[in-house]
Design a protein around this motif. Structure first.
Motif, PDB file in Angstrom:
ATOM      1  N   GLU A   1       0.813  -1.210   0.000  1.00 38.12           N
ATOM      2  CA  GLU A   1       0.000   0.000   0.000  1.00 38.12           C
ATOM      3  C   GLU A   1       0.847   1.261   0.000  1.00 38.12           C
ATOM      4  N   GLU A   2       1.920   1.280   0.767  1.00 39.90           N
ATOM      5  CA  GLU A   2       2.784   2.465   0.810  1.00 39.90           C
ATOM      6  C   GLU A   2       3.373   2.757  -0.561  1.00 39.90           C
ATOM      7  N   ALA A   3       3.767   1.703  -1.283  1.00 41.62           N
ATOM      8  CA  ALA A   3       4.312   1.898  -2.625  1.00 41.62           C
ATOM      9  C   ALA A   3       3.260   2.468  -3.558  1.00 41.62           C
ATOM     10  N   LEU A   4       2.021   2.001  -3.430  1.00 37.64           N
ATOM     11  CA  LEU A   4       0.943   2.532  -4.264  1.00 37.64           C
ATOM     12  C   LEU A   4       0.672   3.998  -3.963  1.00 37.64           C
ATOM     13  N   VAL A   5       0.665   4.344  -2.682  1.00 40.95           N
ATOM     14  CA  VAL A   5       0.434   5.738  -2.299  1.00 40.95           C
ATOM     15  C   VAL A   5       1.532   6.623  -2.874  1.00 40.95           C
ATOM     16  N   TRP A   6       2.768   6.171  -2.788  1.00 40.81           N
ATOM     17  CA  TRP A   6       3.876   6.962  -3.328  1.00 40.81           C
ATOM     18  C   TRP A   6       3.706   7.156  -4.827  1.00 40.81           C
ATOM     19  N   LEU A   7       3.327   6.097  -5.538  1.00 41.18           N
ATOM     20  CA  LEU A   7       3.135   6.201  -6.980  1.00 41.18           C
ATOM     21  C   LEU A   7       2.024   7.184  -7.323  1.00 41.18           C
ATOM     22  N   GLU A   8       0.961   7.178  -6.507  1.00 41.04           N
ATOM     23  CA  GLU A   8      -0.121   8.142  -6.723  1.00 41.04           C
ATOM     24  C   GLU A   8       0.376   9.560  -6.513  1.00 41.04           C
ATOM     25  N   GLU A   9       1.173   9.754  -5.466  1.00 39.40           N
ATOM     26  CA  GLU A   9       1.716  11.086  -5.189  1.00 39.40           C
ATOM     27  C   GLU A   9       2.680  11.526  -6.283  1.00 39.40           C
ATOM     28  N   ALA A  10       3.259  10.544  -6.974  1.00 41.57           N
ATOM     29  CA  ALA A  10       4.181  10.859  -8.072  1.00 41.57           C
ATOM     30  C   ALA A  10       3.448  11.103  -9.387  1.00 41.57           C
ATOM     31  N   GLY A  11       2.117  10.969  -9.363  1.00 38.70           N
ATOM     32  CA  GLY A  11       1.330  11.297 -10.543  1.00 38.70           C
ATOM     33  C   GLY A  11       0.725  10.125 -11.278  1.00 38.70           C
ATOM     34  N   TYR A  12       0.851   8.912 -10.721  1.00 36.27           N
ATOM     35  CA  TYR A  12       0.271   7.738 -11.369  1.00 36.27           C
ATOM     36  C   TYR A  12      -1.049   7.373 -10.683  1.00 36.27           C
ATOM     37  N   SER A  13      -2.094   7.193 -11.467  1.00 34.98           N
ATOM     38  CA  SER A  13      -3.351   6.731 -10.871  1.00 34.98           C
ATOM     39  C   SER A  13      -3.314   5.212 -10.800  1.00 34.98           C
ATOM     40  N   ARG A  14      -4.007   4.662  -9.828  1.00 32.73           N
ATOM     41  CA  ARG A  14      -4.008   3.209  -9.660  1.00 32.73           C
ATOM     42  C   ARG A  14      -4.549   2.507 -10.896  1.00 32.73           C
ATOM     43  N   SER A  15      -5.507   3.117 -11.558  1.00 32.64           N
ATOM     44  CA  SER A  15      -6.103   2.486 -12.736  1.00 32.64           C
ATOM     45  C   SER A  15      -5.140   2.443 -13.913  1.00 32.64           C
ATOM     46  N   ASP A  16      -4.145   3.344 -13.906  1.00 32.86           N
ATOM     47  CA  ASP A  16      -3.185   3.380 -15.010  1.00 32.86           C
ATOM     48  C   ASP A  16      -2.034   2.393 -14.819  1.00 32.86           C
ATOM     49  N   LEU A  17      -1.819   1.957 -13.600  1.00 31.83           N
ATOM     50  CA  LEU A  17      -0.693   1.073 -13.309  1.00 31.83           C
ATOM     51  C   LEU A  17      -1.011  -0.362 -13.726  1.00 31.83           C
ATOM     52  N   THR A  18      -0.040  -1.019 -14.332  1.00 31.91           N
ATOM     53  CA  THR A  18      -0.199  -2.423 -14.686  1.00 31.91           C
ATOM     54  C   THR A  18      -0.304  -3.251 -13.414  1.00 31.91           C
ATOM     55  N   GLU A  19      -1.184  -4.227 -13.422  1.00 30.65           N
ATOM     56  CA  GLU A  19      -1.364  -5.073 -12.248  1.00 30.65           C
ATOM     57  C   GLU A  19      -0.036  -5.718 -11.855  1.00 30.65           C
ATOM     58  N   GLY A  20       0.276  -5.654 -10.584  1.00 31.93           N
ATOM     59  CA  GLY A  20       1.508  -6.239 -10.078  1.00 31.93           C
ATOM     60  C   GLY A  20       2.656  -5.264  -9.940  1.00 31.93           C
ATOM     61  N   THR A  21       2.468  -4.020 -10.367  1.00 32.46           N
ATOM     62  CA  THR A  21       3.550  -3.038 -10.284  1.00 32.46           C
ATOM     63  C   THR A  21       4.058  -2.873  -8.862  1.00 32.46           C
ATOM     64  N   ALA A  22       3.158  -2.853  -7.895  1.00 27.13           N
ATOM     65  CA  ALA A  22       3.541  -2.616  -6.495  1.00 27.13           C
ATOM     66  C   ALA A  22       3.485  -3.897  -5.661  1.00 27.13           C
ATOM     67  N   ALA A  23       3.624  -5.065  -6.293  1.00 25.76           N
ATOM     68  CA  ALA A  23       3.613  -6.338  -5.557  1.00 25.76           C
ATOM     69  C   ALA A  23       5.003  -6.624  -4.997  1.00 25.76           C
ATOM     70  N   LEU A  24       5.094  -6.704  -3.671  1.00 16.72           N
ATOM     71  CA  LEU A  24       6.362  -6.958  -2.978  1.00 16.72           C
ATOM     72  C   LEU A  24       6.191  -8.144  -2.036  1.00 16.72           C
TER      73      LEU A  24
END
Length: 227
Positions: A93-116
């Motif tokens: 979740e923290e990685a997803l939040v950071w990506l959103e703050e960097a300008g990426y919407s969750r819907s635009d990210l390929t599934e698995g981008t933030a899987a750790l």
């Protein structure tokens, strides 16, 4: 502190890409007094990544893995790391939040981008998208050199050791003729000596004490035909 470096990628093993990441990491770690004792390249294969990481994390203080991050079919490094620890991959979740703050919407990210791997600490990718991770002394970084370097700089303070001082002496004699003097250096000054032949022979004198390295090199210059 001793470290192993693992680079991941079929293209490295095929010779299509030069492994500059390992060379850069070794130099940076050496500057911090960290001893790199293994550099290994493995294919984009979960079982190989897991096996090598498991072996090295048992032997060394830290393992740095680069390459194979992201959500595409051949980006399997996180899966290999998860397998090494017997953990599942989970959306961080923290990685997803950071990506959103960097300008990426969750819907635009390929599934698995933030899987750790479960329980991993996310490392944010300031120069790209795919996050890295830290889990029990294993540092997972991108393979793209700019991304790898930027991410490593956020964690390099976690790597430290005893600084080594070096003196290089170029000698105009055959390497075989220097054996007695190399032995004298080791015994008299308690230094390590590396010998590298070429057009001349480079002797690299190393010590954890700067003055000792300097004295040993000066003795060598006085007792050999230098270039």
């Amino acid at each position: 502190m001793n470290v192993a470096v693992v680079t991941v990628g079929d293209e490295l093993l095929a010779g299509r890409t030069t492994d500059t990441n390992a060379t850069w990491l070794c130099a940076r770690l050496d500057e911090r007094g960290v001893s790199v004792e293994r550099v290994t390249t493995v294919p984009d294969r979960v079982s190989d990544i897991a096996r090598v990481v498991n072996e090295y994390r048992a032997e060394y203080d830290a393992v740095i893995v680069t390459g194979g991050l992201g959500p595409t079919h051949d980006d399997v490094t996180m899966e290999g790391i998860a397998a090494a620890f017997g953990r599942s991959l989970e959306t961080h979740e923290e990685a997803l939040v950071w990506l959103e703050e960097a300008g990426y919407s969750r819907s635009d990210l390929t599934e698995g981008t933030a899987a750790l791997p479960r329980g991993a600490r996310a490392l944010h990718n300031e120069a790209g998208v795919a996050p890295g991770a830290v889990i029990d002394g294993v540092y997972v970084l991108p393979g793209v050199p700019d991304e790898m370097k930027t991410m490593f700089e956020t964690v390099e303070a976690e790597f430290s050791g005893t600084l080594t001082y070096r003196e290089v002496v170029s000698i105009d004699e055959p390497e075989s003729a220097l054996l007695d003097r190399i032995e004298h250096l080791r015994e008299e000054f308690d230094v390590s000596v590396g010998s590298y032949p070429g057009e001349s022979v480079r002797l690299v004198v190393e010590s954890t004490d700067e003055a000792t390295a300097s004295r040993a090199a000066e003795w060598l210059r006085e007792n050999a035909e230098i270039v």
